[in-house]
Motif scaffolding. Sequence first.
Motif, PDB file in Angstrom:
ATOM      1  N   ALA A   9       0.835  -1.201   0.000  1.00 21.21           N
ATOM      2  CA  ALA A   9       0.000   0.000   0.000  1.00 21.21           C
ATOM      3  C   ALA A   9       0.869   1.249   0.000  1.00 21.21           C
ATOM      4  O   ALA A   9       0.539   2.256  -0.612  1.00 21.21           O
ATOM      5  CB  ALA A   9      -0.910  -0.016   1.218  1.00 21.21           C
ATOM      6  N   ARG A  10       2.006   1.158   0.700  1.00 16.79           N
ATOM      7  CA  ARG A  10       2.878   2.321   0.831  1.00 16.79           C
ATOM      8  C   ARG A  10       3.839   2.361  -0.345  1.00 16.79           C
ATOM      9  O   ARG A  10       4.553   1.391  -0.606  1.00 16.79           O
ATOM     10  CB  ARG A  10       3.672   2.173   2.115  1.00 16.79           C
ATOM     11  N   LYS A  11       3.863   3.492  -1.046  1.00 13.78           N
ATOM     12  CA  LYS A  11       4.785   3.663  -2.172  1.00 13.78           C
ATOM     13  C   LYS A  11       5.489   5.000  -1.985  1.00 13.78           C
ATOM     14  O   LYS A  11       5.010   6.026  -2.477  1.00 13.78           O
ATOM     15  CB  LYS A  11       4.022   3.678  -3.499  1.00 13.78           C
ATOM     16  N   LEU A  12       6.594   4.980  -1.275  1.00  8.92           N
ATOM     17  CA  LEU A  12       7.311   6.236  -1.053  1.00  8.92           C
ATOM     18  C   LEU A  12       8.009   6.658  -2.338  1.00  8.92           C
ATOM     19  O   LEU A  12       8.555   5.835  -3.070  1.00  8.92           O
ATOM     20  CB  LEU A  12       8.333   6.064   0.067  1.00  8.92           C
ATOM     21  N   GLY A  13       7.958   7.937  -2.599  1.00  7.09           N
ATOM     22  CA  GLY A  13       8.597   8.446  -3.809  1.00  7.09           C
ATOM     23  C   GLY A  13       8.642   9.954  -3.822  1.00  7.09           C
ATOM     24  O   GLY A  13       8.254  10.612  -2.850  1.00  7.09           O
ATOM     25  N   ALA A 141       9.595  -4.437   0.864  1.00  6.16           N
ATOM     26  CA  ALA A 141       8.170  -4.758   0.864  1.00  6.16           C
ATOM     27  C   ALA A 141       7.376  -3.667   1.573  1.00  6.16           C
ATOM     28  O   ALA A 141       6.252  -3.357   1.182  1.00  6.16           O
ATOM     29  CB  ALA A 141       7.948  -6.104   1.535  1.00  6.16           C
ATOM     30  N   GLU A 142       7.974  -3.051   2.611  1.00  5.83           N
ATOM     31  CA  GLU A 142       7.171  -2.168   3.450  1.00  5.83           C
ATOM     32  C   GLU A 142       6.918  -0.795   2.829  1.00  5.83           C
ATOM     33  O   GLU A 142       5.896  -0.178   3.106  1.00  5.83           O
ATOM     34  CB  GLU A 142       7.805  -2.024   4.840  1.00  5.83           C
ATOM     35  N   ASP A 143       7.840  -0.285   2.017  1.00  3.38           N
ATOM     36  CA  ASP A 143       7.617   1.051   1.461  1.00  3.38           C
ATOM     37  C   ASP A 143       8.010   1.187  -0.001  1.00  3.38           C
ATOM     38  O   ASP A 143       7.928   2.265  -0.570  1.00  3.38           O
ATOM     39  CB  ASP A 143       8.365   2.098   2.298  1.00  3.38           C
ATOM     40  N   GLY A 144       8.453   0.092  -0.612  1.00  2.00           N
ATOM     41  CA  GLY A 144       8.729   0.107  -2.045  1.00  2.00           C
ATOM     42  C   GLY A 144      10.047   0.721  -2.456  1.00  2.00           C
ATOM     43  O   GLY A 144      10.304   0.882  -3.656  1.00  2.00           O
ATOM     44  N   ILE A 145      10.910   1.072  -1.506  1.00  2.00           N
ATOM     45  CA  ILE A 145      12.193   1.664  -1.879  1.00  2.00           C
ATOM     46  C   ILE A 145      13.087   0.594  -2.506  1.00  2.00           C
ATOM     47  O   ILE A 145      13.154  -0.530  -2.009  1.00  2.00           O
ATOM     48  CB  ILE A 145      12.878   2.293  -0.646  1.00  2.00           C
ATOM     49  N   GLY A 213       6.804  11.866  -0.377  1.00  2.00           N
ATOM     50  CA  GLY A 213       5.643  11.368   0.344  1.00  2.00           C
ATOM     51  C   GLY A 213       5.218  10.004  -0.150  1.00  2.00           C
ATOM     52  O   GLY A 213       5.928   9.354  -0.931  1.00  2.00           O
ATOM     53  N   ASP A 214       4.038   9.602   0.326  1.00  2.00           N
ATOM     54  CA  ASP A 214       3.511   8.276   0.009  1.00  2.00           C
ATOM     55  C   ASP A 214       2.560   8.398  -1.178  1.00  2.00           C
ATOM     56  O   ASP A 214       1.448   8.894  -1.037  1.00  2.00           O
ATOM     57  CB  ASP A 214       2.797   7.706   1.237  1.00  2.00           C
ATOM     58  N   LEU A 215       3.021   7.932  -2.337  1.00  2.00           N
ATOM     59  CA  LEU A 215       2.190   8.041  -3.534  1.00  2.00           C
ATOM     60  C   LEU A 215       1.170   6.914  -3.622  1.00  2.00           C
ATOM     61  O   LEU A 215       0.353   6.883  -4.536  1.00  2.00           O
ATOM     62  CB  LEU A 215       3.092   8.073  -4.778  1.00  2.00           C
ATOM     63  N   GLY A 216       1.253   5.971  -2.664  1.00  2.00           N
ATOM     64  CA  GLY A 216       0.254   4.907  -2.642  1.00  2.00           C
ATOM     65  C   GLY A 216      -1.010   5.337  -1.917  1.00  2.00           C
ATOM     66  O   GLY A 216      -2.048   4.695  -2.028  1.00  2.00           O
TER      67      GLY A 216
END
Lengths: 286, 344
Positions: A9-13, A141-145, A213-216
């Motif tokens: 759910a979390r997609k930091l970018g 897995a947790e934030d997509g980095i 921020g979180d784009l998810g």
Amino acid sequence: MTGLPPPAARKLGLVIDLDTCVGCHACAVACKEWNEGGAFGPLPDQDPYGAEPHGVWFNRVHTYEVQGFGPSSAGSACKLAASAPSQGAPTHPESRPSTGERPVIPDPANAMSVHFPRSCLHCETPACVTVCPTGASYKRAEDGIVLVDEDKCIGCQLCAWACPYGAREFSAKRGVMQKCTLCVDRIYNETLDEADRQPACVMACPTRARHFGDLGDPQSKVSELVAERGGYALMPELGYKPVNRYLPPRPRRAGGTKPETRPAAEPIDTAQMSPLLRWVDRVLSR
Amino acid sequence: MRPTFSIIFFTVMSGAGYGLWILMALASLLIWPERPPGNGMAEVAWPNLLPCGLAAGFLLVSCGLVSSLGHLGQPQRAWRALSQWRTSWLSREGIAAILTYLPVIGIGSAIFHDGRMPVDAMTGGDPLAALWMSSEMRTVASILLLAGSVATILCTANIYACLKPVRAWHNRHVVAGYLLIGIYSGALVAWALAALPQGQIVDLRVLPVLVAVFAFATALLKHRYWRFIDHDPASSTADATGLGSLGNVRSFEQPHTQENYLTHEMGFRLARKHSRKLRTICLIAGFALPALLALLGLAWPSLSAPAAWLALIGGMSGIFVERWLFFAEAKHTVMLYYGARNAD
């Protein structure tokens, strides 16, 4: 593991505003400085003070000249084409014969320079991760980095070939691949003030052209910004699903470089003026 | 893409080695399926083609694999590359390459043992019982060798074919090309070995025929491949930056005044400037000359030995040029950010 984690759910970018970026390279320099001493550093250069310094930068700022297609109304287009027939079309690659319906006459009034910071987009399905033979390259897995474990990397450089965005560079000094970490050692760093828990490039930007921020999360500030400004992903057709978004330049105000039109002269009856004013008018009208 | 010697040497040499092993496995399965009665040792005795071919393949593959380590920034960690076979073709290639050594070592040591066995040891009792390599074992080992060699070449090719940002690699010609060139160069080596003065060959007219057929097929494929890569779909900086809707996009200023890793590694232009000449050299030296020499060898068997070695030298030179072009001509999408453009 180089297998990709299930979509999180979390997609930091990052969201990068091409309208306000002034191309000062502060983001690139701040990034280099932080990561030189950060958890994924150092970022040593070859020949750093010599004639040909060479080293890894996670951020590289391009500058492009964008020349508008110009007014599509027939009259002014013909006029522009007649006045500058050889300037725009032949030198520009997009003057393809196939795009017949789009006039390719550049309108100098619409020309602008766009500064374009390029860094890792932390794709949702990054090929740089799946091609890695060692498992050094991974997506959290947790934030997509997307990160590189520099203690496992063998420096085969296959991930750099697999990335169409040029996000990965090989450190000849260290023999491993290095890339943007989204300052994972800042954004979760509890020894920093909460306001400082942002990537170094975002902190450094003097025009606030970079947002983190979180784009998810569709409710997040960055997601709202993307929705409001029509933020877009780079080359989505390649299928890597980049997370970072770019905000396009806003349309320029018309008439910036057009010759100023003077207000029309008011009619004056000089016969009614005193001889002194008539003389002043005569002198100033010469 | 910048052509790197270690990778070119690796793909050409190990390709030839695996191609040679494919032919040796096929020969072992099809040409010598049964031991000639009463002459159990003749076929395995040194320097027959099978042990020669296996040994030459061993040398070629091993030199290639060692050379590939030269491309790594941290070669001492190369063992880690065997771990990610679930997603990575490079990892699969490493595993396939190592596994393929097993049947070779099996067949090789059996030949070594059986070939050195004194003839009188076989006069008493059942001679075949003393041999290490039974027909069944040879069949199984040959099938494993065939499968391993083909798999390794396919993995090598797919390392490149899976890279979407490089259109010259991400297409259906690449895997077929690596396999054909591997078998073709293997046939060149096999023919040259068979033409050695001591090469005890039963009837190997099949080798020059293979050389001629594969030369023709490979040249045809390369021709089609080159025609494919010469017609890039138009793409430009405007597409890469997403700014195309605003107007014509031109790279005005690059991020740095110096060349960087990306432009150095992916901005190689020289090959495309000279591609016509180099392709002609590749076709003539690499394919036309060996094919003609193969026909010459078939027509006049007395000329077979010099023809085979000339064909090997010409063919391998041509294949080196081909592989250099495969890397050097390829364009990478990232260069669009640096102002490159592809026109149809």
